[in-house]
Design a protein around this motif. Sequence first.
Motif: not given
Length: 221
Positions: A1-13, A134-135
């Motif tokens: 897996m290549s490096a993953l950039t920061p990610k923003t999530f709306t975590s809702q239920v 994520v590295r």
Amino acid sequence: MSALTPKTFTSQVKTINTFGQGLSNDIIKNEPMFFNSGFDFAMEKGGDITRAFLNALPLDWKRSGMVFDSRVHMLMPGWYPAIPGWHHDDVPRVGDGQPDYEKPAYRSEHILGLVNAAVCPTHFAVGICTMPAVRDGEVIYKYWDKEVSKLIADERMYIEVSKDRTMYYFDCDTFHTGTKAVANGWRWFGRVSRYTDRVKSITNEIRVNAQVYLEFPTQGW
């Protein structure tokens, strides 16, 4: 897996319905379990719990392509019915098996329900959150699990605890986790998913076993 950039999530239920009544332990332990099942097959082969859950789905879910999974566990305190850790459900995977957050091929949606939820509830982490980069070589959820736990401890996210015979809508951005059982008892878990590639290969499997996970291997002796 290549490096993953920061990610923003709306975590809702979202709570959408309730289902079933008078569901005794005998009914739970004798309920058929399904994997990768279509709606019609599960309705035909399922027991009282399966039919109650599927009948309580919103009409648009019944009419759309969806896949159904369920499990039954007999649990003791400290046992896990699933591998614990904050994660997302059904994010497309790339060649190394890690979820693809850069260019996902689809965005899945889910509805989950439990019978005897108090024995071992599912926890949802609610709030807007940014997960760090994520590295290469790091396991994404192993890394992000600590970040979600920290946000909860800092009261920047909060936990929604699933209730008995209650249906919860969530999507591929919703962090959630299985928890360890806090009492002896039978527990039924059911989930339907849509907008996923899984609907292209329904196999209508009835399962006859379900494993548990132990934090301390000698605990059940």
